[in-house]
Design a protein around this motif. Sequence first.
Motif, PDB file in Angstrom:
ATOM      1  N   ALA A  94       3.795 -16.442 -31.339  1.00 50.66           N
ATOM      2  CA  ALA A  94       2.921 -15.299 -31.072  1.00 50.66           C
ATOM      3  C   ALA A  94       1.893 -15.108 -32.350  1.00 50.66           C
ATOM      4  O   ALA A  94       1.257 -14.446 -32.020  1.00 50.66           O
ATOM      5  N   ALA A  95       2.228 -15.856 -33.272  1.00 50.36           N
ATOM      6  CA  ALA A  95       1.253 -15.359 -34.572  1.00 50.36           C
ATOM      7  C   ALA A  95       0.682 -16.442 -35.170  1.00 50.36           C
ATOM      8  O   ALA A  95       0.763 -16.939 -36.375  1.00 50.36           O
TER       9      ALA A  95
ATOM     10  N   LYS B  38       6.763 -14.086 -34.889  1.00 50.93           N
ATOM     11  CA  LYS B  38       6.194 -12.763 -35.242  1.00 50.93           C
ATOM     12  C   LYS B  38       6.451 -12.422 -36.803  1.00 50.93           C
ATOM     13  O   LYS B  38       7.480 -12.873 -37.369  1.00 50.93           O
TER      14      LYS B  38
END
Length: 306
Positions: free
Chosen positions: A117-118, A203
């Motif tokens: 996600a990041a 995340k």
Amino acid sequence: MRLAFMGTPEFSVPVLAELVAAGHEVAAVYTRPPQPSGRGQKLRPSPVEDFARGLGIEVRTPKSLKSAEEQQAFAALDLDVAIVVAYGLILPQAILDAPRYGCLNLHASLLPRWRGAAPIQRAIMAGDETTGVQVMKMEAGLDTGPVLLSETVAISADDTAGTLHDKLSAVAAQLGPRALAALERGALGAVPQSDDGVTYAEKISSQEARIDWQKSAAKVDQHIRGLAPFPGAWFEIDSARVKVLLSGLAEGEGAPGEVLAIGDKVTVACGEGAVALKMLQKSGKRAQPAEEFLRGFPLSEGARLS
């Protein structure tokens, strides 16, 4: 080619714009549903939805793609391909299989490093010197599919997540049309990802964003830059939470968290070396250069930041 575009944040918008400019037929845009935003918590459409509606493209905002109805509606588009850029929803196998050429994901890292996600934030926080954008043929695993195209981008010593985001978004915007042109020619080769070097870009939690002054100055600086402008690395002093949105390495030694000097920046000691805090933001206020911030939030040399 006839395609669906699946994306949500600002990062995705330039890719959609270039696909449209290249003459591809965007049958529908899939994006996350409007989310509460601002003090009034009014529902706000995603940047991709705003852009697509401005072009008159059909926009779909399902909360999930797991139902038979959503999967049938997707299959009914009769697509050549789906382009996925930071969409934010899991694509079930029925969705992956529906387009003639499957679903292609533009991912902001050099896979298999920083799946998830990041990837932009994690690359800076880890001190990576390079990252990039890759076009990947999607499969059921998390960012595990074969790589079709790749472009490397250097990470400079003063890059933040914000500046690197913009660099990678521009690269992705060029890779999308290149991938489809190669796909049309039958010239898009697939290279399986290595089993070595796999890392996951989880995340970022609010608590993780807290600055640990016990770490070296280099690590603290990477932490701050990797989380700027969002969610923002932070510390506390006198029960007030302060975000740091720009920093750099500085000279000085002292107890971790000790303010060594103030002026046009705030120099703070770390476990090894020191960092200069250049842009700060008190909770609920706008971001300010350090010198301006200090006028309304006085700090003194010798103060300790928790």
